[in-house]
Design a protein around this motif. Structure first.
Motif, PDB file in Angstrom:
ATOM      1  N   SER A 276       0.796  -1.294  -0.199  1.00  0.00           N
ATOM      2  CA  SER A 276       0.010   0.017  -0.166  1.00  0.00           C
ATOM      3  C   SER A 276       1.018   1.162   0.061  1.00  0.00           C
ATOM      4  O   SER A 276       1.927   1.331   0.436  1.00  0.00           O
ATOM      5  N   GLU A 277       0.397   2.250  -0.642  1.00  0.00           N
ATOM      6  CA  GLU A 277       0.964   3.488  -0.498  1.00  0.00           C
ATOM      7  C   GLU A 277       0.513   4.336   0.781  1.00  0.00           C
ATOM      8  O   GLU A 277       1.288   5.399   0.828  1.00  0.00           O
ATOM      9  N   ILE A 278      -0.424   3.952   1.501  1.00  0.00           N
ATOM     10  CA  ILE A 278      -0.798   4.556   2.721  1.00  0.00           C
ATOM     11  C   ILE A 278       0.162   4.216   3.802  1.00  0.00           C
ATOM     12  O   ILE A 278       0.551   3.071   4.229  1.00  0.00           O
ATOM     13  N   LYS A 279       0.804   5.418   4.417  1.00  0.00           N
ATOM     14  CA  LYS A 279       1.816   4.783   5.569  1.00  0.00           C
ATOM     15  C   LYS A 279       1.046   5.225   6.667  1.00  0.00           C
ATOM     16  O   LYS A 279       1.007   4.229   7.478  1.00  0.00           O
ATOM     17  N   SER A 280       0.237   6.171   7.015  1.00  0.00           N
ATOM     18  CA  SER A 280      -0.697   6.180   8.107  1.00  0.00           C
ATOM     19  C   SER A 280      -1.632   7.255   7.927  1.00  0.00           C
ATOM     20  O   SER A 280      -1.410   8.190   6.995  1.00  0.00           O
ATOM     21  N   LEU A 281      -2.688   7.103   8.611  1.00  0.00           N
ATOM     22  CA  LEU A 281      -3.993   7.863   8.508  1.00  0.00           C
ATOM     23  C   LEU A 281      -4.156   8.586   9.907  1.00  0.00           C
ATOM     24  O   LEU A 281      -4.220   7.543  10.945  1.00  0.00           O
TER      25      LEU A 281
ATOM     26  N   ALA B 135       0.339  -9.376   3.899  1.00  0.00           N
ATOM     27  CA  ALA B 135       0.255  -8.132   2.827  1.00  0.00           C
ATOM     28  C   ALA B 135       0.098  -7.028   3.467  1.00  0.00           C
ATOM     29  O   ALA B 135       0.741  -5.927   3.042  1.00  0.00           O
ATOM     30  N   LEU B 136      -0.372  -6.730   4.754  1.00  0.00           N
ATOM     31  CA  LEU B 136      -0.687  -5.502   5.272  1.00  0.00           C
ATOM     32  C   LEU B 136       0.674  -5.230   5.787  1.00  0.00           C
ATOM     33  O   LEU B 136       0.953  -3.938   5.794  1.00  0.00           O
ATOM     34  N   ASN B 137       1.675  -5.965   6.147  1.00  0.00           N
ATOM     35  CA  ASN B 137       2.988  -5.440   6.666  1.00  0.00           C
ATOM     36  C   ASN B 137       3.936  -5.169   5.422  1.00  0.00           C
ATOM     37  O   ASN B 137       5.322  -4.868   5.738  1.00  0.00           O
ATOM     38  N   GLN B 138       3.680  -5.525   4.345  1.00  0.00           N
ATOM     39  CA  GLN B 138       4.577  -5.400   3.223  1.00  0.00           C
ATOM     40  C   GLN B 138       4.658  -3.821   3.005  1.00  0.00           C
ATOM     41  O   GLN B 138       3.821  -3.190   3.249  1.00  0.00           O
ATOM     42  N   THR B 139       6.007  -3.337   2.682  1.00  0.00           N
ATOM     43  CA  THR B 139       6.265  -2.138   2.214  1.00  0.00           C
ATOM     44  C   THR B 139       6.905  -1.901   0.912  1.00  0.00           C
ATOM     45  O   THR B 139       7.429  -3.027   0.466  1.00  0.00           O
ATOM     46  N   TRP B 140       6.862  -0.854   0.087  1.00  0.00           N
ATOM     47  CA  TRP B 140       7.332  -0.848  -1.226  1.00  0.00           C
ATOM     48  C   TRP B 140       8.919  -0.737  -1.100  1.00  0.00           C
ATOM     49  O   TRP B 140       9.517  -1.190  -2.002  1.00  0.00           O
ATOM     50  N   GLN B 141       9.528  -0.122   0.051  1.00  0.00           N
ATOM     51  CA  GLN B 141      10.850  -0.226   0.306  1.00  0.00           C
ATOM     52  C   GLN B 141      11.475  -1.884   0.276  1.00  0.00           C
ATOM     53  O   GLN B 141      12.483  -2.257  -0.303  1.00  0.00           O
ATOM     54  N   ASN B 142      10.631  -2.547   0.958  1.00  0.00           N
ATOM     55  CA  ASN B 142      11.163  -4.061   1.200  1.00  0.00           C
ATOM     56  C   ASN B 142      10.820  -4.952  -0.263  1.00  0.00           C
ATOM     57  O   ASN B 142      11.579  -5.502  -0.645  1.00  0.00           O
ATOM     58  N   ALA B 143       9.755  -4.597  -0.756  1.00  0.00           N
ATOM     59  CA  ALA B 143       9.632  -4.895  -2.092  1.00  0.00           C
ATOM     60  C   ALA B 143      10.559  -4.802  -3.061  1.00  0.00           C
ATOM     61  O   ALA B 143      11.274  -5.716  -3.885  1.00  0.00           O
ATOM     62  N   SER B 144      10.870  -3.591  -2.896  1.00  0.00           N
ATOM     63  CA  SER B 144      12.199  -3.039  -4.023  1.00  0.00           C
ATOM     64  C   SER B 144      13.469  -3.690  -3.834  1.00  0.00           C
ATOM     65  O   SER B 144      13.997  -4.433  -4.638  1.00  0.00           O
TER      66      SER B 144
ATOM     67  N   ILE C 125      -4.855 -12.339   0.305  1.00  0.00           N
ATOM     68  CA  ILE C 125      -4.252 -10.937   0.768  1.00  0.00           C
ATOM     69  C   ILE C 125      -5.125 -10.578   1.931  1.00  0.00           C
ATOM     70  O   ILE C 125      -4.240  -9.961   2.790  1.00  0.00           O
ATOM     71  N   CYS C 126      -6.155 -10.750   2.188  1.00  0.00           N
ATOM     72  CA  CYS C 126      -7.050 -10.014   3.263  1.00  0.00           C
ATOM     73  C   CYS C 126      -7.122 -11.181   4.528  1.00  0.00           C
ATOM     74  O   CYS C 126      -7.153 -10.949   5.376  1.00  0.00           O
ATOM     75  N   GLY C 127      -7.120 -12.366   4.105  1.00  0.00           N
ATOM     76  CA  GLY C 127      -7.352 -13.329   5.183  1.00  0.00           C
ATOM     77  C   GLY C 127      -8.613 -13.339   5.855  1.00  0.00           C
ATOM     78  O   GLY C 127      -9.629 -13.129   5.220  1.00  0.00           O
ATOM     79  N   ASP C 128      -8.533 -13.233   7.304  1.00  0.00           N
ATOM     80  CA  ASP C 128      -9.909 -13.141   8.132  1.00  0.00           C
ATOM     81  C   ASP C 128     -10.313 -11.504   8.215  1.00  0.00           C
ATOM     82  O   ASP C 128     -11.010 -11.206   8.952  1.00  0.00           O
ATOM     83  N   ASN C 129      -9.663 -10.775   7.403  1.00  0.00           N
ATOM     84  CA  ASN C 129      -9.861  -9.355   7.405  1.00  0.00           C
ATOM     85  C   ASN C 129     -10.984  -8.741   6.488  1.00  0.00           C
ATOM     86  O   ASN C 129     -11.209  -7.667   6.208  1.00  0.00           O
ATOM     87  N   GLY C 130     -11.582  -9.864   5.599  1.00  0.00           N
ATOM     88  CA  GLY C 130     -12.419  -9.628   4.914  1.00  0.00           C
ATOM     89  C   GLY C 130     -13.760 -10.627   4.822  1.00  0.00           C
ATOM     90  O   GLY C 130     -13.643 -11.692   5.604  1.00  0.00           O
ATOM     91  N   ILE C 131     -14.860 -10.277   4.121  1.00  0.00           N
ATOM     92  CA  ILE C 131     -16.028 -11.344   4.146  1.00  0.00           C
ATOM     93  C   ILE C 131     -16.156 -11.404   2.370  1.00  0.00           C
ATOM     94  O   ILE C 131     -15.794 -10.505   1.515  1.00  0.00           O
ATOM     95  N   TYR C 132     -16.353 -12.643   2.079  1.00  0.00           N
ATOM     96  CA  TYR C 132     -16.332 -12.956   0.655  1.00  0.00           C
ATOM     97  C   TYR C 132     -17.827 -13.509   0.186  1.00  0.00           C
ATOM     98  O   TYR C 132     -18.709 -13.719   0.791  1.00  0.00           O
ATOM     99  N   PHE C 133     -17.903 -13.360  -1.098  1.00  0.00           N
ATOM    100  CA  PHE C 133     -18.982 -13.746  -1.814  1.00  0.00           C
ATOM    101  C   PHE C 133     -18.665 -14.133  -3.563  1.00  0.00           C
ATOM    102  O   PHE C 133     -17.690 -13.733  -3.679  1.00  0.00           O
TER     103      PHE C 133
END
Length: 364
Positions: free
Chosen positions: A183-188, A342-351, A303-311
């Motif tokens: 995500s490009e979101i660092k913090s809200l 996936a939530l804890n991935q960063t673009w710096q780490n990916a790069s 990607i979401c695991g138990d953080n989502g509901i599915y249909f």
């Protein structure tokens, strides 16, 4: 010591930046050169791109070109054929079909294999440009498989899909490495959640945004009064007042800072795609403390695991039931599992991961 040059295909860095363009930009932003015997050169088709985010150690070579077919089938091969043993990184899943390297000096990212999948997961679009693009992605897939020394992909779901379509007659396939997007979101700083659903979508049939509209027909009149549903990435801006009471707000492409404001107030993300190999909006939504209603096809479970509901994205009635469930929970926020990979991935780490693997392969 001889310097080894790694060219990077920058065709998709042209605005407006979509998923692949953002992927390339974010990888390059954090590119560090660990070995001075390597040199990275970014190839771009115009001199008016905003590239101020690039580190100083990345050189830029401009090859003026207006059409992707000429870019991949004339300009890129002409450049590479005049250099001894060049390396090139195709980060988009698209490559030159006519270029035949003397050795396996190609590095690639295959984001997904939707072009090869059945129409159930990737509905056919009969517009000429879309149809041609699909064929090109199919041929690029097999060219990449034959020529690459390493292939990156963005999820285990995508890796499984790639392996499923590998030609059975070959055994010497390149290694496939999974490196999650981020995500490009660092913090809200604040989460002022309102009666708002958000869908980051597009005109492609695979995005399945019509499923959302169809699901609203199951609601009683005015039962969604006061709720807004934003659909971002469509052809035109418009507002529709649905009989359910929901206010449908259609928006064209928005810059990320504008989308970020919507995440801050969105109570729930809707993700109805027939198939996605990753789905960055899913990670954005987890970062923004949104509920998530996602398709049970493709990568959302991973990607979401138990953080989502599915249909089932083929059944709009199921989406209606999930929307009604989330609506009844308002204003209670979701409980987010912060140990999600996936939530804890960063673009710096990916790069760092991508280019560390590339350098190891090139310097071997």
């Amino acid at each position: 010591m001889n310097t080894k040059i790694i060219y990077i295909d920058g065709w998709f860095l042209q605005p407006p930046l979509r998923g692949i363009g953002k992927y390339i930009k974010n990888l390059l932003t954090y590119l560090e050169i660990k070995n001075k015997s390597l040199k990275y050169i970014l190839l771009v088709p115009t001199n008016d791109l905003e590239l101020s985010y690039l580190p100083e150690h990345i050189s830029i070579e401009i090859i003026n070109c207006k059409y992707s077919l000429f870019w991949y089938e004339f300009y890129i091969p002409r450049l590479l054929n005049r250099i001894e043993d060049p390396y090139i990184f195709f980060p988009s899943g698209i490559c030159s079909l006519i270029y035949n390297p003397s050795e396996k000096n190609v590095i690639s990212t295959i984001h997904d294999v939707s072009a090869l999948m059945s129409f159930k997961y990737s509905p056919l679009n009969f517009q000429l440009r879309s149809f041609f693009g699909r064929l090109y992605r199919i041929f690029s897939f097999y060219k990449i498989i034959n020529n690459s020394i390493i292939i990156f992909t963005v999820s285990k779901t995508s890796k499984y899909g790639i392996e499923k379509f590998l030609p059975k007659r070959k055994n010497n396939y390149p290694e496939i490495k999974v490196v999650y997007n981020a995500s490009e979101i660092k913090s809200l700083k604040s989460y002022s959640k309102s009666k708002c659903f958000l869908c980051i979508t597009g005109e492609n049939n695979q995005k399945n945004s019509n499923c959302i509209v169809n699901s609203l027909d199951y609601f009683d009149n005015s039962s969604l009064k006061g709720w807004k549903i934003y659909l971002i990435g469509l052809k035109q801006n418009k507002i529709i007042h649905h009989p359910s009471g929901a206010k449908l707000i259609y928006k064209k492409y928005l810059e990320f800072n504008e989308i970020l404001k919507l995440y801050q107030k969105a109570y729930c993300l809707l993700f109805p795609s027939f198939f996605e190999s990753f789905g960055i909006p899913l990670v954005d939504a987890m970062k923004a403390k949104c509920h998530i209603i996602a398709s049970d096809q493709g990568s959302p479970h991973e990607i979401c695991g138990d953080n989502g509901i599915y249909f089932n994205p083929n059944v709009s009635y199921q989406l209606f039931k999930k929307i009604d469930e989330i609506k009844s929970n308002y204003p209670y926020p979701p409980v987010i599992n912060n140990k999600n990979e996936a939530l804890n991935q960063t673009w710096q780490n990916a790069s760092e991961t991508v280019f560390r693997i590339i350098e190891a392969k090139v310097l071997n």
